[in-house]
Write an enzyme that holds these catalytic residues in place. Structure first.
Site, PDB file in Angstrom:
ATOM      1  N   ILE A  21       0.831  -1.202   0.000  1.00  0.00           N
ATOM      2  CA  ILE A  21       0.000   0.000   0.000  1.00  0.00           C
ATOM      3  C   ILE A  21       0.868   1.255   0.000  1.00  0.00           C
ATOM      4  CG2 ILE A  21      -1.749   1.287   1.273  1.00  0.00           C
ATOM      5  CD1 ILE A  21      -2.730  -1.431   2.377  1.00  0.00           C
ATOM      6  N   ASP A  72      14.419   4.129   9.398  1.00  0.00           N
ATOM      7  CA  ASP A  72      13.862   3.257  10.435  1.00  0.00           C
ATOM      8  C   ASP A  72      12.989   4.142  11.303  1.00  0.00           C
ATOM      9  OD1 ASP A  72      13.220   1.721  12.633  1.00  0.00           O
ATOM     10  OD2 ASP A  72      15.291   1.141  13.101  1.00  0.00           O
ATOM     11  N   VAL A  73      11.681   3.977  11.202  1.00  0.00           N
ATOM     12  CA  VAL A  73      10.758   4.893  11.885  1.00  0.00           C
ATOM     13  C   VAL A  73      10.839   4.799  13.402  1.00  0.00           C
ATOM     14  CG1 VAL A  73       9.141   4.915   9.952  1.00  0.00           C
ATOM     15  CG2 VAL A  73       8.823   3.244  11.805  1.00  0.00           C
ATOM     16  N   SER A 150      -5.899  -0.582  11.382  1.00  0.00           N
ATOM     17  CA  SER A 150      -6.171  -1.870  10.739  1.00  0.00           C
ATOM     18  C   SER A 150      -7.519  -2.351  11.234  1.00  0.00           C
ATOM     19  CB  SER A 150      -5.086  -2.890  11.109  1.00  0.00           C
ATOM     20  OG  SER A 150      -5.487  -4.213  10.796  1.00  0.00           O
ATOM     21  N   TYR A 163       0.298  -7.032  17.068  1.00  0.00           N
ATOM     22  CA  TYR A 163      -0.093  -6.209  15.927  1.00  0.00           C
ATOM     23  C   TYR A 163      -1.397  -5.476  16.212  1.00  0.00           C
ATOM     24  CZ  TYR A 163      -1.372  -5.053  11.090  1.00  0.00           C
ATOM     25  OH  TYR A 163      -1.741  -4.401   9.933  1.00  0.00           O
ATOM     26  N   LYS A 167      -2.061  -1.405  16.505  1.00  0.00           N
ATOM     27  CA  LYS A 167      -2.993  -0.697  15.624  1.00  0.00           C
ATOM     28  C   LYS A 167      -4.110  -0.019  16.421  1.00  0.00           C
ATOM     29  CE  LYS A 167      -0.891  -1.545  11.795  1.00  0.00           C
ATOM     30  NZ  LYS A 167      -0.329  -0.451  10.972  1.00  0.00           N
TER      31      LYS A 167
END
Length: 261
Positions: A21, A72-73, A150, A163, A167
């Site tokens: 995306i 690298d965030v 998400s 995860y 999110k």
């Protein structure tokens, strides 16, 4: 119908731009006229994504562009540096898209702490770090942020505890920022993709005993209309960054083909 010039003369920092995306979003934003600082930790794939974005921009003639910026965030200094690079290059910042993220799967009681911490560091903390660095500039331009939540943030998806938690944090953070900065003219929204082909979903591995609860998982990820494509999400992001989304803030827009209807 596309509006090829609705992002002309706007600058955007986009993370997670190398695949899925994020890659589709880089191409869409450039095609609509934006100057995009395309960021990702995977440098080789990022170069390919920028080439695709430049080709998309050339195809519309809207004046868009894209530049690769390895990032690298989860690194606070690097996150601030990416925003500084965009502002230094183009003199302003109009938009931020936090598409970077990682997904690992495991039974919750078998999950190791290092994996949990890494997922939270990239997905949730990385989003915060970029927002923190970008907000002073977005106040000046009355710009917009699009974060990636998400469907896992609001619906139980087995084997995805870390995860889903990350999110959910992003969704809550985005609502808070939307209210906090509303009077400054900054809009903050989330997209919540589900049942979409992307780099992150293509690399998922599930436990060998999946058959024990396969129906639970299928019910959560299978759209009645089939899987969507990255472009389906990129178009929504472009809208939210543009004046077409000027009265939308604090929202999480689910893009899942009716999976969770």
């Amino acid at each position: 119908m596309r509006t090829p010039t609705r992002l002309s003369e706007r600058t955007v920092v986009l993370t997670g731009a190398a695949s899925g995306i994020g890659r589709a979003t880089a191409a869409r934003l450039a095609a609509e006229g934006a100057a995009v600082l395309a960021c990702d930790v995977v440098a080789d794939a990022l170069d390919d994504a920028v080439e695709a974005a430049l080709a998309a921009a050339a195809g519309t003639g809207a004046g868009g562009s894209a530049v690769a910026h390895p990032l690298d965030v989860s690194d606070p200094e690097a996150a601030a540096g990416a925003v500084a690079e965009a502002v230094g290059r183009w003199g302003r910042l109009d938009g931020l898209v936090n598409a970077a993220g990682i997904l690992r799967t495991a039974r919750a009681h078998e999950s190791d702490l290092d994996t949990w911490n890494r997922i939270l560091a990239v997905n949730a903390t990385g989003t915060f770090l970029l927002c923190r660095a970008a907000l002073p500039h977005l106040v000046t331009t009355r710009g917009a942020i699009v974060n990636f939540a998400s469907t896992s943030a609001h619906f139980g998806h087995p084997w995805m505890a870390a995860y889903a938690a990350s999110k959910g944090a992003i969704a809550s953070l985005s609502q808070t920022l939307a209210v906090e900065y509303a009077l400054d003219g900054v809009r903050v929204n989330c997209v919540a993709p589900g049942s979409v082909h992307s780099g992150i979903t293509g690399s998922v591995e599930f436990p060998a005993d999946l058959s024990k609860a396969e129906s639970r998982l299928v019910r959560r990820i299978m759209s009645p209309t089939g899987f969507g494509q990255p472009d389906d999400v990129a178009g929504v992001i472009a809208m939210l960054l543009s004046d077409d989304g000027r009265h939308i803030t604090g929202e999480t827009i689910r893009i899942d083909g009716g999976t969770h209807a």
